[in-house]
Design an enzyme around this catalytic site. Sequence first.
Site, PDB file in Angstrom:
ATOM      1  CB  SER A   8      15.191 -51.643  18.098  1.00  0.00           C
ATOM      2  OG  SER A   8      14.369 -51.465  16.963  1.00  0.00           O
ATOM      3  NE  ARG A   9      19.722 -45.921  21.065  1.00  0.00           N
ATOM      4  CZ  ARG A   9      19.660 -45.314  19.876  1.00  0.00           C
ATOM      5  NH1 ARG A   9      19.647 -46.045  18.766  1.00  0.00           N
ATOM      6  NH2 ARG A   9      19.627 -44.003  19.781  1.00  0.00           N
ATOM      7  CG  LEU A  10      17.381 -54.951  20.295  1.00  0.00           C
ATOM      8  CD1 LEU A  10      16.472 -55.943  19.580  1.00  0.00           C
ATOM      9  CD2 LEU A  10      17.369 -55.198  21.807  1.00  0.00           C
TER      10      LEU A  10
END
Length: 556
Positions: free
Chosen positions: A530-532
């Site tokens: 999730s692009r974290l």
Amino acid sequence: MGSRNRAMTCLISRLYLVSNNISSSFSIPPSFHQFSLIPSSSLHFTTSYSSNKQSFSNLGLGFSSSFTSTIRGFCSREIMSNKVASSLENLQISDSSSVTYLSAKEAAEIDEILMGPLGFSVDQLMELAGLSVATSIAEVYKPSEYSRILVICGPGNNGGDGLVAARHLHHFGYRPYICYPKRTSKALYTGLVTQLESLSVPFLSLEDLPQDLSNDFDVVIDAMFGFSFHGTPRPPFDDLIQRLVSLHRYDHAHQRSAVIASVDIPSGWHVEEGDIGGEGIKPDMLVSLTAPKLCAKKFCGPHHFLGGRFVPQPIAEKYTLNLPSYPGTSMCVRIGKPPQVDISALRENYISPEFDKDQLEANPIDQFKKWFDDSLTAGLHEPNAMALSTAGKDGKPSSRMVLLKGFDKEGFVWYTNYESHKGHQLSENPHAALLFYWDGLNRQVRIEGPVKKVSDTESENYFHSRPHGSQIGAIVSKQSTVVPRRDVLHQEYKELEAKFPEGSLIPKPKHWGGYRLTPEMFEFWQGQKSRLHDRLQYSLKEVDGKEAWEIVRLAP
């Protein structure tokens, strides 16, 4: 506690690496380069479903006597990173209009030669057939998005190809499931089943299968019938084919559908005329083997691959087979039209172990060494490749890829022509940024700092450690200057080669040498869901009159 956590993270990283290895490139002996390929579709069964009526004279995939070393090479690559070689090479596309398409008669004749005078065995052929299918799927459908794979196997050799493909896909990090409703008692097939059971790959009965396959699966491999099959499919395969046809209709309703990958021939198609009634399977991927069969001309899906790479030259000449060249050591090559891609939709949902401050070494050089060693262990291609960014006095930046040639507590070293564009920029503005990107590990490292030339002695020692040809090349190339024609370079190279034969001492050009970047900032990046992403930065700070590294976490 910190060292134990680091050790556990290292272990998890390597286990992750093994479970996630999708590689388009496998270690194939150089002797295989002269081969093209042969069909797993031939590993199929005849009209009768009775195992005692199967015709093994029609077998189609071939191995040379190098089979053992081939598999050894492949296995050594299996423990390497998954994307090492999702290579851009495999995006090479051959014009489908120039590729040879085989009739059923020609395909059968080629199989008879392979299984007769050339002495190829069924299990060898089936192994490479399944491997070709698995690598083709891995080229397009990554496990982060398409992990759940249903393999529907028929009772003949096409089904055997599917069983082998399932085993390789399991090792590539996918979650295969097998539907094998009409098993044969032959030892070859029972052995393949045993291998899958030992890996805890689930076998599903017809009753276990949902009516709508898209609910539980991302990819369905059609390994029911090959080119040797004739007639009308009987139960339960007629119903299974209709379920695959329904997937196509489901997709047209603008809902997400499981994709279909057919092995050599879409099941139910006529080997030469294709989907005669227009009501058959519409696969998203077709993996042709040996050469495409005539029905493949009717294939309209986005992904057509040729797999195998082992037709001996005499067979290719006898049947005037025009087959594409395989890139590098890849087991498959794309043919036909390129896929239509929505660039804005291209994305990867990274899956990586946790990466936190308590796992970091106190000194960033030590942390870089850990990650660099991981990239070597993973077998990544040129892990020392780095983007070097510089800017002159005008402030305009430029970047290029160079190779790291050494690092220690003093900094990071590379070699180049001092009179090149980057050399001029560094003379005007002696600061630079380095970027390492290790795709197979979902990692990158940024490094920034001032740059100085290394000593003449250091440059001299490295220059004479280079291969003879590279030393001559450094003299020939007036880097970044205009060259009228390529043959000018070749001519000067030949002249210097005559002047400095192999073994002679070549003087290092005065304009050639090394640079060293002394780090003032490091950033270690690891991709996450999730692009974290994890971003941990080291910066040099003055503490009590002494320089020390401060570590902070940055927002992704």
